[in-house]
Motif scaffolding. Sequence first.
Motif, short mmCIF file in Angstrom:
data_model
loop_
_atom_site.label_atom_id
_atom_site.label_comp_id
_atom_site.label_asym_id
_atom_site.label_seq_id
_atom_site.Cartn_x
_atom_site.Cartn_y
_atom_site.Cartn_z
N LYS A 93 0.82 -1.21 0.00
CA LYS A 93 0.00 0.00 0.00
C LYS A 93 0.86 1.26 0.00
O LYS A 93 0.59 2.21 -0.74
CB LYS A 93 -0.93 0.00 1.23
CG LYS A 93 -1.78 1.26 1.36
CD LYS A 93 -2.79 1.11 2.49
CE LYS A 93 -2.16 1.16 3.85
NZ LYS A 93 -3.16 1.20 4.94
N TYR A 94 1.92 1.25 0.80
CA TYR A 94 2.77 2.45 0.89
C TYR A 94 3.75 2.56 -0.28
O TYR A 94 4.12 3.68 -0.65
CB TYR A 94 3.48 2.49 2.24
CG TYR A 94 2.53 2.83 3.36
CD1 TYR A 94 2.05 4.13 3.51
CD2 TYR A 94 2.07 1.85 4.24
CE1 TYR A 94 1.15 4.45 4.52
CE2 TYR A 94 1.17 2.15 5.24
CZ TYR A 94 0.71 3.46 5.38
OH TYR A 94 -0.19 3.77 6.37
N ILE A 95 4.15 1.45 -0.86
CA ILE A 95 4.94 1.54 -2.10
C ILE A 95 4.10 2.25 -3.16
O ILE A 95 4.60 3.12 -3.89
CB ILE A 95 5.37 0.15 -2.59
CG1 ILE A 95 6.33 -0.52 -1.61
CG2 ILE A 95 6.04 0.25 -3.97
CD1 ILE A 95 6.66 -1.97 -1.96
N LYS A 96 2.83 1.90 -3.24
CA LYS A 96 1.95 2.50 -4.24
C LYS A 96 1.72 3.99 -3.98
O LYS A 96 1.31 4.72 -4.90
CB LYS A 96 0.60 1.76 -4.27
CG LYS A 96 0.69 0.38 -4.88
CD LYS A 96 -0.68 -0.29 -4.89
CE LYS A 96 -0.64 -1.64 -5.58
NZ LYS A 96 -1.97 -2.30 -5.60
N LYS A 97 1.97 4.45 -2.78
CA LYS A 97 1.85 5.87 -2.46
C LYS A 97 3.15 6.63 -2.77
O LYS A 97 3.31 7.79 -2.40
CB LYS A 97 1.48 6.07 -0.99
CG LYS A 97 0.08 5.60 -0.62
CD LYS A 97 -0.21 5.84 0.85
CE LYS A 97 -1.59 5.34 1.25
NZ LYS A 97 -2.66 6.13 0.61
N ASN A 98 4.08 5.96 -3.46
CA ASN A 98 5.36 6.56 -3.85
C ASN A 98 6.21 6.95 -2.64
O ASN A 98 6.76 8.04 -2.57
CB ASN A 98 5.15 7.78 -4.77
CG ASN A 98 6.44 8.23 -5.42
OD1 ASN A 98 7.28 7.42 -5.79
ND2 ASN A 98 6.62 9.54 -5.55
N LYS A 99 6.31 6.03 -1.70
CA LYS A 99 7.15 6.25 -0.51
C LYS A 99 8.33 5.29 -0.52
O LYS A 99 8.27 4.22 -1.13
CB LYS A 99 6.34 6.02 0.77
CG LYS A 99 5.07 6.86 0.89
CD LYS A 99 5.36 8.35 0.88
CE LYS A 99 4.07 9.15 1.03
NZ LYS A 99 4.33 10.62 0.97
N PHE A 100 9.42 5.70 0.13
CA PHE A 100 10.52 4.78 0.40
C PHE A 100 10.13 4.05 1.67
O PHE A 100 10.12 4.62 2.76
CB PHE A 100 11.83 5.54 0.58
CG PHE A 100 13.02 4.64 0.78
CD1 PHE A 100 13.55 3.94 -0.28
CD2 PHE A 100 13.60 4.50 2.04
CE1 PHE A 100 14.64 3.09 -0.10
CE2 PHE A 100 14.69 3.66 2.23
CZ PHE A 100 15.22 2.95 1.15
N VAL A 101 9.80 2.77 1.53
CA VAL A 101 9.18 2.01 2.61
C VAL A 101 10.24 1.23 3.39
O VAL A 101 11.03 0.48 2.81
CB VAL A 101 8.11 1.06 2.08
CG1 VAL A 101 7.44 0.30 3.23
CG2 VAL A 101 7.05 1.84 1.28
N THR A 102 10.23 1.41 4.72
CA THR A 102 11.13 0.71 5.62
C THR A 102 10.30 0.03 6.70
O THR A 102 9.23 0.51 7.06
CB THR A 102 12.15 1.67 6.26
OG1 THR A 102 11.44 2.62 7.09
CG2 THR A 102 12.94 2.43 5.21
N ILE A 103 10.82 -1.09 7.20
CA ILE A 103 10.09 -1.88 8.18
C ILE A 103 11.04 -2.25 9.30
O ILE A 103 12.20 -2.62 9.05
CB ILE A 103 9.53 -3.18 7.53
CG1 ILE A 103 8.65 -2.85 6.32
CG2 ILE A 103 8.73 -3.98 8.56
CD1 ILE A 103 9.39 -2.83 5.00
N PHE A 104 10.56 -2.18 10.54
CA PHE A 104 11.37 -2.61 11.69
C PHE A 104 10.58 -3.66 12.46
O PHE A 104 9.49 -3.40 12.95
CB PHE A 104 11.74 -1.44 12.60
CG PHE A 104 12.90 -1.74 13.51
CD1 PHE A 104 14.18 -1.35 13.18
CD2 PHE A 104 12.71 -2.48 14.68
CE1 PHE A 104 15.26 -1.66 14.00
CE2 PHE A 104 13.78 -2.80 15.50
CZ PHE A 104 15.06 -2.39 15.16
N GLY A 105 11.18 -4.90 12.55
CA GLY A 105 10.55 -5.98 13.29
C GLY A 105 11.02 -5.98 14.72
O GLY A 105 11.85 -5.17 15.11
N GLY A 106 10.46 -6.91 15.45
CA GLY A 106 9.91 -8.17 15.12
C GLY A 106 10.99 -9.16 14.65
O GLY A 106 12.13 -8.84 14.39
#
Length: 312
Positions: A93-106
């Motif tokens: 969803k956020y890739i489609k909003k033209n964002k540089f997407v990062t995730i922190f886990g977990g």
Amino acid sequence: MKTKTYAGIPEEFAKLESAKIVLIPVPYDGTSTWQKGADKGPEAFLNASENMELYDIETDTEVYKQGVHLVEPVTENSSPETMVEVVHQTVKKYIKKNKFVTIFGGEHSISIGTIRAFNEMYPSLTVLHIDAHADLRKSYDGSKCNHACAVYEASQSTNLIQVGIRSMDAIEKTVMDEDKTYFAHDMAVDDSWMDSAIDQMTDNVFITFDLDAFDPSILPSTGTPEPGGLLWYETLEFLKQVFEEKNVVGFDIVELCPNEKDKSSDFLAAKLYYKMLSYKFKNDEAEDEYDNAFDSDQVNKNNSKYNDNDDY
């Protein structure tokens, strides 16, 4: 989570509409098999980030001014499979909003969902897997969405490059591409490993960084520490080169298992995240438009078997 904005940055740099960067916390620890606590990793990381200087000396930048939007955490934990699917759809969803997407886990099972999303959105994707463990089991403890299976799917559907590996089961050797695997014991005596790894990457690169890739002497707070790991400056040297030579489309960081007596690990994770952002945006002015190079006409059709349901 108590944190209102990433690293306590002013609201003007944290709004989704204007931020170039999105940070998705995934406090999940449903499949870890030794030390528990990775679900506390995102909060410890965010707390440490609030106590970090936001000027990066090396790149002479303040990357937070590019805008970092902190998303509500993904808290789905009814099953590993459901968690993976929610992460998959949230990231997409956020890739489609033209964002540089990062995730922190977990723990590392979250990366099955993150990699799946990026593989759908970008053609000819390289997954750069930095880890102590191979994570190539097809299934483990009755699930294909276990932390021990974190990059099995990537090994079948992307160009997988593995760096820092020093612990694995014999069965994983039947899946592993040893020409694209950089074992820690070889890296310790071969200065050419960085160039070799980068030469095998395609243009679009997603990085999944398990913090147990680091030597426990500098980052002990992880669920399955292994001796003989990466040190700080060699890691930064490699990452900097990857960001300079390739189009890094996003990254995740996983497996921080915070310990009340050791805050240095939390702080290292915070610095690593900020360093990676600094390398990504070091040549960009804050007012420049960001283009994540996602083209809906170029979506990798090879992954159409996954659900494309943004309403999950």
